[in-house]
Design an enzyme around this catalytic site. Structure first.
Site, PDB file in Angstrom:
ATOM      1  N   HIS A 185       5.002  10.153  -2.107  1.00 53.59           N
ATOM      2  CA  HIS A 185       3.729   9.743  -2.434  1.00 53.59           C
ATOM      3  C   HIS A 185       3.527   8.881  -0.863  1.00 53.59           C
ATOM      4  O   HIS A 185       3.603   7.592  -0.922  1.00 53.59           O
ATOM      5  CB  HIS A 185       3.348   8.872  -3.664  1.00 53.59           C
ATOM      6  CG  HIS A 185       1.844   8.686  -3.583  1.00 53.59           C
ATOM      7  ND1 HIS A 185       1.011   8.629  -4.768  1.00 53.59           N
ATOM      8  CD2 HIS A 185       1.071   8.033  -2.826  1.00 53.59           C
ATOM      9  CE1 HIS A 185      -0.229   8.382  -4.720  1.00 53.59           C
ATOM     10  NE2 HIS A 185      -0.231   7.977  -3.485  1.00 53.59           N
ATOM     11  N   HIS A 231       0.850   8.785   2.433  1.00 56.26           N
ATOM     12  CA  HIS A 231      -0.506   9.359   2.921  1.00 56.26           C
ATOM     13  C   HIS A 231      -0.222   9.315   4.652  1.00 56.26           C
ATOM     14  O   HIS A 231       0.211   7.996   5.271  1.00 56.26           O
ATOM     15  CB  HIS A 231      -1.770   8.728   2.681  1.00 56.26           C
ATOM     16  CG  HIS A 231      -2.020   8.643   1.179  1.00 56.26           C
ATOM     17  ND1 HIS A 231      -2.897   9.670   0.688  1.00 56.26           N
ATOM     18  CD2 HIS A 231      -1.361   7.761   0.326  1.00 56.26           C
ATOM     19  CE1 HIS A 231      -2.762   9.342  -0.508  1.00 56.26           C
ATOM     20  NE2 HIS A 231      -2.320   8.065  -0.884  1.00 56.26           N
ATOM     21  N   ASN A 263      -1.991   9.366   7.347  1.00 59.42           N
ATOM     22  CA  ASN A 263      -2.911   8.168   8.235  1.00 59.42           C
ATOM     23  C   ASN A 263      -2.582   6.746   7.714  1.00 59.42           C
ATOM     24  O   ASN A 263      -3.100   5.939   8.361  1.00 59.42           O
ATOM     25  CB  ASN A 263      -4.224   8.610   8.211  1.00 59.42           C
ATOM     26  CG  ASN A 263      -4.477   9.833   9.215  1.00 59.42           C
ATOM     27  OD1 ASN A 263      -4.294   9.367  10.571  1.00 59.42           O
ATOM     28  ND2 ASN A 263      -4.730  10.933   8.690  1.00 59.42           N
ATOM     29  N   GLU A 315      -6.351   4.591 -11.445  1.00 62.00           N
ATOM     30  CA  GLU A 315      -5.895   3.557 -10.418  1.00 62.00           C
ATOM     31  C   GLU A 315      -6.545   2.384 -10.685  1.00 62.00           C
ATOM     32  O   GLU A 315      -5.751   1.398 -10.206  1.00 62.00           O
ATOM     33  CB  GLU A 315      -6.261   4.255  -9.029  1.00 62.00           C
ATOM     34  CG  GLU A 315      -5.221   3.640  -7.926  1.00 62.00           C
ATOM     35  CD  GLU A 315      -5.568   4.522  -6.497  1.00 62.00           C
ATOM     36  OE1 GLU A 315      -6.200   5.379  -6.503  1.00 62.00           O
ATOM     37  OE2 GLU A 315      -4.955   3.776  -5.732  1.00 62.00           O
TER      38      GLU A 315
HETATM   39  C1  6MZ Z   1      -6.392   6.371  -3.272  1.00 65.92           C
HETATM   40  C2  6MZ Z   1      -5.544   6.518  -1.121  1.00 65.92           C
HETATM   41  C3  6MZ Z   1      -4.824   5.599  -1.152  1.00 65.92           C
HETATM   42  O1  6MZ Z   1      -5.047  11.679   3.870  1.00 65.92           O
HETATM   43  O2  6MZ Z   1      -5.819  10.689   6.129  1.00 65.92           O
HETATM   44  N1  6MZ Z   1      -5.280   7.172   0.361  1.00 65.92           N
HETATM   45  N2  6MZ Z   1      -6.382   7.081  -2.132  1.00 65.92           N
HETATM   46  N3  6MZ Z   1      -5.641   5.481  -3.392  1.00 65.92           N
HETATM   47  C4  6MZ Z   1      -4.856   4.982  -2.484  1.00 65.92           C
HETATM   48  N4  6MZ Z   1      -3.901   3.637  -2.815  1.00 65.92           N
HETATM   49  C5  6MZ Z   1      -3.932   2.809  -2.278  1.00 65.92           C
HETATM   50  N5  6MZ Z   1      -4.018   5.308  -0.103  1.00 65.92           N
HETATM   51  C6  6MZ Z   1      -4.362   6.365   0.788  1.00 65.92           C
HETATM   52  O3  6MZ Z   1      -4.472   9.373   4.499  1.00 65.92           O
HETATM   53  C7  6MZ Z   1      -5.295   8.226   4.320  1.00 65.92           C
HETATM   54  C8  6MZ Z   1      -6.214   8.634   3.336  1.00 65.92           C
HETATM   55  O4  6MZ Z   1      -5.158   8.705   2.066  1.00 65.92           O
HETATM   56  C9  6MZ Z   1      -6.081   8.205   1.150  1.00 65.92           C
HETATM   57  C10 6MZ Z   1      -7.550   7.513   1.442  1.00 65.92           C
HETATM   58  O5  6MZ Z   1      -8.355   8.774   1.224  1.00 65.92           O
HETATM   59  C11 6MZ Z   1      -7.202   7.336   2.973  1.00 65.92           C
HETATM   60  O6  6MZ Z   1      -8.492   7.738   3.649  1.00 65.92           O
HETATM   61  P1  6MZ Z   1      -4.670  10.894   5.142  1.00 65.92           P
HETATM   62  O7  6MZ Z   1      -3.535  11.312   5.971  1.00 65.92           O
END
Ligand code: 6MZ
Length: 360
Positions: free
Chosen positions: A34, A36, A38, A231
């Site tokens: 998990h 992300h 960006n 969440e």
């Molecule tokens: C929900 C999250 C997150 O996809 O542009 N993102 N969504 N809960 C979280 N927990 C804190 N952390 C990140 O990566 C950035 C995007 O991931 C999601 C958000 O939509 C954020 O804009 P990507 O690579």
């Protein structure tokens, strides 16, 4: 920043361990499931991209980007989870072309998968990484081009080390969600390294019933499904039950489940992706003592320890594992045997598991 290059809870936990304990954690084969894209770009690269960028043509002005980067460098103070999503416009302005997106992806993959120069035997943070990202159409690329740029970097690693999860954002309308799932399915069918789909973004946005058909389509195509779920305390029971009805293979956070929903999760055995620092900083868990990981540990339910967004949270996977091993109040004070079992559960919960995977 600590000598491990991280700050806050994870740094304190890591700092409390003996060198031998840190080495034990480094040696565990860990799957990061998990993270992300960006949210995990190294701050040094973001700074470099900001210096090089011509932001005059960007939808986000240079002042917003500069302010965003200064905020990230200083260490963000989040009063609630909604503050978190405001960090992304600045980052997005800097990863809006195939070239900068590829550079960011390369750096994120390296951060998790390349030998760690601080480790005595160069052990990487993760044995395996399932990186996730939400494809964005920008002035310079379509959503398909976005995914191709990311996949080209992911596929430099062998399949045993890296794969991609395509995220849908809860804010997407039906046509965007349909396009994104369609791309994930199509790329998988073309033999590209897409292993799953995710649902992320503002936890209170969107009507989940509208997403059902898209996750069904992904499952039918053989993609793994992971959903950010419950969440925040404001997520409704209906929202949570609707998402569980999609029969996800894994769940992100699963923090505020009531007894019914928790029973449903226990009975379908979906692995819960646990992001300790993220929950503490977004204030969805008040302390480690109160953290929902305890319910899953007590029930011997599969979990995977993950970082979520290493950029704003200034953590790394080693530090998150240190939070398991360190004594209270800095950590959960688990035994080495428990921590070993948890790392094995993360490896067993990969979407692209080799056929001969060892059972835990
Ligand atoms: C929900 C999250 C997150 O996809 O542009 N993102 N969504 N809960 C979280 N927990 C804190 N952390 C990140 O990566 C950035 C995007 O991931 C999601 C958000 O939509 C954020 O804009 P990507 O690579």
């Amino acid at each position: 920043m600590s000598r491990y290059g991280i700050a806050g809870h994870a740094a304190n936990a890591l700092g409390s361990l003996t060198a031998e304990e840190v080495d034990f954690l480094r040696d565990l084969p860990k799957a990061e499931l998990h993270a992300h894209l960006n949210g995990c770009i190294p701050i040094s690269l973001l700074q470099k991209l900001a210096n090089e960028a011509d932001l005059s043509s960007s939808a986000v002005g240079s002042d917003v980007v500069k302010a965003g980067i200064e905020r990230l460098k200083a260490g963000v103070e989040l009063n609630e989870i909604n503050d978190f999503f405001g960090l992304f416009p600045a980052i997005y302005a800097l990863t809006a072309s195939p070239a900068t997106l590829a550079e960011a992806t390369r750096a994120v993959l390296a951060q998790f998968l390349e030998p760690d120069p601080l480790a005595p035997r160069g052990q990487p943070m993760a044995a395996y990484l399932e990186l996730r990202t939400t494809p964005r159409a920008t002035q310079a690329m379509s959503r398909r081009e976005y995914l191709e740029a990311v996949l080209a970097e992911v596929e430099r690693y062998p399949p045993t080390r890296a794969a991609l999860i395509v995220s849908l954002d809860r804010r997407m309308d039906a046509s965007a969600a349909e396009e994104v799932v369609g791309l994930a399915v199509q790329l998988k069918q073309e033999g590209r390294r897409v292993v799953g789909v995710d649902l992320c973004g503002d936890p209170l946005a969107g009507n989940m019933a509208d997403f059902e058909q898209f996750f069904r389509r992904a499952k039918e195509a053989g993609l793994g499904v992971t959903l950010h779920i419950a969440e925040t305390p404001d997520n409704t029971h209906e929202d949570t039950l609707k998402l569980l009805s999609f029969k996800p293979d894994r769940l992100g956070h699963a923090t505020f489940l009531d007894a019914n929903a928790r029973d449903a999760v226990f009975s379908n055995n979906a692995c819960v992706e646990i992001c300790l620092t993220s929950n503490l900083l977004c204030k969805t868990a008040s302390s480690l003592e109160q953290h929902h990981i305890r319910h899953y540990l007590e029930a011997n339910h599969p979990i995977a320890i993950c970082t979520d967004d290493t950029l704003p949270f200034r953590n790394n996977l080693l530090g998150e594992y240190a939070l398991l091993l360190a004594k209270a109040p800095l950590g959960l004070g688990l035994t080495r045997t428990d921590v070993e079992r948890i790392s094995a559960m993360s490896m067993a919960s990969r979407f692209a598991v080799p056929a001969s995977r060892p059972m835990v």
